[in-house]
Design a protein around this motif. Structure first.
Motif, PDB file in Angstrom:
ATOM      1  N   UNK A   1       0.820  -1.213   0.000  1.00  0.00           N
ATOM      2  CA  UNK A   1       0.000   0.000   0.000  1.00  0.00           C
ATOM      3  C   UNK A   1       0.854   1.264   0.000  1.00  0.00           C
ATOM      4  N   UNK A   2       0.383   2.256  -0.744  1.00  0.00           N
ATOM      5  CA  UNK A   2       1.031   3.570  -0.764  1.00  0.00           C
ATOM      6  C   UNK A   2      -0.053   4.636  -0.640  1.00  0.00           C
ATOM      7  N   UNK A   3      -0.662   4.770   0.553  1.00  0.00           N
ATOM      8  CA  UNK A   3      -1.753   5.733   0.713  1.00  0.00           C
ATOM      9  C   UNK A   3      -1.338   7.170   0.443  1.00  0.00           C
ATOM     10  N   UNK A   4      -0.017   7.440   0.513  1.00  0.00           N
ATOM     11  CA  UNK A   4       0.465   8.791   0.232  1.00  0.00           C
ATOM     12  C   UNK A   4       0.534   9.065  -1.263  1.00  0.00           C
ATOM     13  N   UNK A   5       0.439   7.989  -2.063  1.00  0.00           N
ATOM     14  CA  UNK A   5       0.539   8.128  -3.518  1.00  0.00           C
ATOM     15  C   UNK A   5      -0.777   7.784  -4.211  1.00  0.00           C
ATOM     16  N   UNK A   6      -1.409   6.683  -3.776  1.00  0.00           N
ATOM     17  CA  UNK A   6      -2.644   6.214  -4.412  1.00  0.00           C
ATOM     18  C   UNK A   6      -3.820   7.055  -3.938  1.00  0.00           C
ATOM     19  N   UNK A   7      -4.627   7.592  -4.851  1.00  0.00           N
ATOM     20  CA  UNK A   7      -5.768   8.423  -4.452  1.00  0.00           C
ATOM     21  C   UNK A   7      -6.850   7.589  -3.768  1.00  0.00           C
ATOM     22  N   UNK A   8      -7.541   8.205  -2.825  1.00  0.00           N
ATOM     23  CA  UNK A   8      -8.625   7.519  -2.126  1.00  0.00           C
ATOM     24  C   UNK A   8      -9.909   7.716  -2.926  1.00  0.00           C
ATOM     25  N   UNK A   9     -10.189   6.764  -3.811  1.00  0.00           N
ATOM     26  CA  UNK A   9     -11.404   6.831  -4.615  1.00  0.00           C
ATOM     27  C   UNK A   9     -12.027   5.438  -4.706  1.00  0.00           C
ATOM     28  N   UNK A  10     -13.134   5.341  -5.425  1.00  0.00           N
ATOM     29  CA  UNK A  10     -13.848   4.062  -5.491  1.00  0.00           C
ATOM     30  C   UNK A  10     -13.025   2.993  -6.200  1.00  0.00           C
ATOM     31  N   UNK A  11     -12.223   3.388  -7.172  1.00  0.00           N
ATOM     32  CA  UNK A  11     -11.389   2.421  -7.886  1.00  0.00           C
ATOM     33  C   UNK A  11     -10.366   1.790  -6.941  1.00  0.00           C
ATOM     34  N   UNK A  12      -9.812   2.593  -6.044  1.00  0.00           N
ATOM     35  CA  UNK A  12      -8.852   2.075  -5.063  1.00  0.00           C
ATOM     36  C   UNK A  12      -9.524   1.072  -4.138  1.00  0.00           C
ATOM     37  N   UNK A  13     -10.730   1.413  -3.692  1.00  0.00           N
ATOM     38  CA  UNK A  13     -11.485   0.511  -2.814  1.00  0.00           C
ATOM     39  C   UNK A  13     -11.857  -0.765  -3.565  1.00  0.00           C
ATOM     40  N   UNK A  14     -12.193  -0.634  -4.836  1.00  0.00           N
ATOM     41  CA  UNK A  14     -12.549  -1.808  -5.638  1.00  0.00           C
ATOM     42  C   UNK A  14     -11.369  -2.780  -5.736  1.00  0.00           C
ATOM     43  N   UNK A  15     -10.181  -2.248  -5.935  1.00  0.00           N
ATOM     44  CA  UNK A  15      -8.982  -3.089  -5.983  1.00  0.00           C
ATOM     45  C   UNK A  15      -8.770  -3.803  -4.656  1.00  0.00           C
TER      46      UNK A  15
ATOM     47  N   UNK B   1      -5.286   2.059   2.763  1.00  0.00           N
ATOM     48  CA  UNK B   1      -5.467   3.016   1.664  1.00  0.00           C
ATOM     49  C   UNK B   1      -5.707   4.420   2.220  1.00  0.00           C
ATOM     50  N   UNK B   2      -5.331   4.613   3.491  1.00  0.00           N
ATOM     51  CA  UNK B   2      -5.411   5.939   4.094  1.00  0.00           C
ATOM     52  C   UNK B   2      -6.805   6.372   4.481  1.00  0.00           C
ATOM     53  N   UNK B   3      -7.652   5.408   4.861  1.00  0.00           N
ATOM     54  CA  UNK B   3      -9.033   5.741   5.203  1.00  0.00           C
ATOM     55  C   UNK B   3      -9.446   5.116   6.529  1.00  0.00           C
TER      56      UNK B   3
END
Length: 221
Positions: free
Chosen positions: A92-106, A164-166
């Motif tokens: 995981x790279x929560x500082x790089x990967x945006x927190x959106x629905x696609x991230x949650x889907x993955x 994922x930073x959430x």
């Protein structure tokens, strides 16, 4: 204690454990093939290659055997989920990967990918749930264990979403219940559809709703 008795005790314990495992394996097969109500102790013992006496040397009743089976199967599923969560934390790279629905889907897809044999377990568990509804003593024990599983699941999905930073905007225990119910509904739809691979179908159905649902229940940590 003599050297001989020191060797014998573990050996007897190992044999007893193997006997229990064979009975649990047989119960899973018999329960899933014939149903919990129709499955007799004799059928389970015969499928395991043991006598009725051997059964009662290890389990007090068919219900006791089910709880042993449930402990194993639920433990396996939670262990797989824990592995997926731990793997997610490594990459995981929560500082790089945006927190959106696609991230949650993955993330949800990775969690579901490690689950297996859910169709058979869903059917056996569903039958026992109905049985528990008719027996208050069994219901209390069943409900208590389901609560413990929900607590463990809540802890795991909290760790997963943190990767994922959430964090959840609701009590994670409530979210765990929502996730479980949504997945069980997907399993039910898949089984009733009559497809050959209900496990895969259930994952597809769950992926249509779970990521969007979870995304609406989280906020930036």
């Amino acid at each position: 204690m003599t050297d001989e008795s020191a060797v014998t005790a573990p050996s007897e314990s190992a044999r007893r454990q193997k006997t229990r495992e064979r009975l649990i394996d047989a119960a899973y097969e018999v329960f899933s093939e014939h149903g919990l109500h129709a499955a007799s102790i004799e059928m389970v013992a015969e499928a395991a290659g043991f006598s009725r006496g051997a059964f009662y040397s290890n389990f007090e009743s068919k219900e006791e055997l089910f709880f042993a089976l449930a402990e194993r199967e639920n433990g396996l599923r939670l262990a797989r989920l824990k592995l997926a969560v731990e793997a997610q934390h490594h990459v995981a790279r929560p500082d790089v990967v945006p927190l959106n629905q696609a991230t949650v889907e993955t993330l949800v897809g990775a969690m579901l990918a490690l689950q297996a044999d859910d169709t058979r377990w869903f059917l056996v568990l569903g039958e026992f749930r109905l049985f528990a509804m008719r027996d208050q003593a069994v219901a209390r024990r069943f409900t208590a264990r389901q609560h413990e599983i929900s607590v463990e699941l809540a802890e795991l999905i909290t760790l997963a979403i943190a990767s994922v930073g959430a964090r959840f905007s609701l009590d994670p225990y409530i979210v765990a219940g929502i996730v479980s119910t949504t997945y069980e509904t997907a399993m039910q739809q898949a089984i009733l559809s009559g497809v050959d691979d209900a496990d895969s179908a259930a994952h597809v159905i769950a992926m249509r709703t779970l990521p969007a649902l979870i995304f609406r229940l989280i906020e930036p940590a």
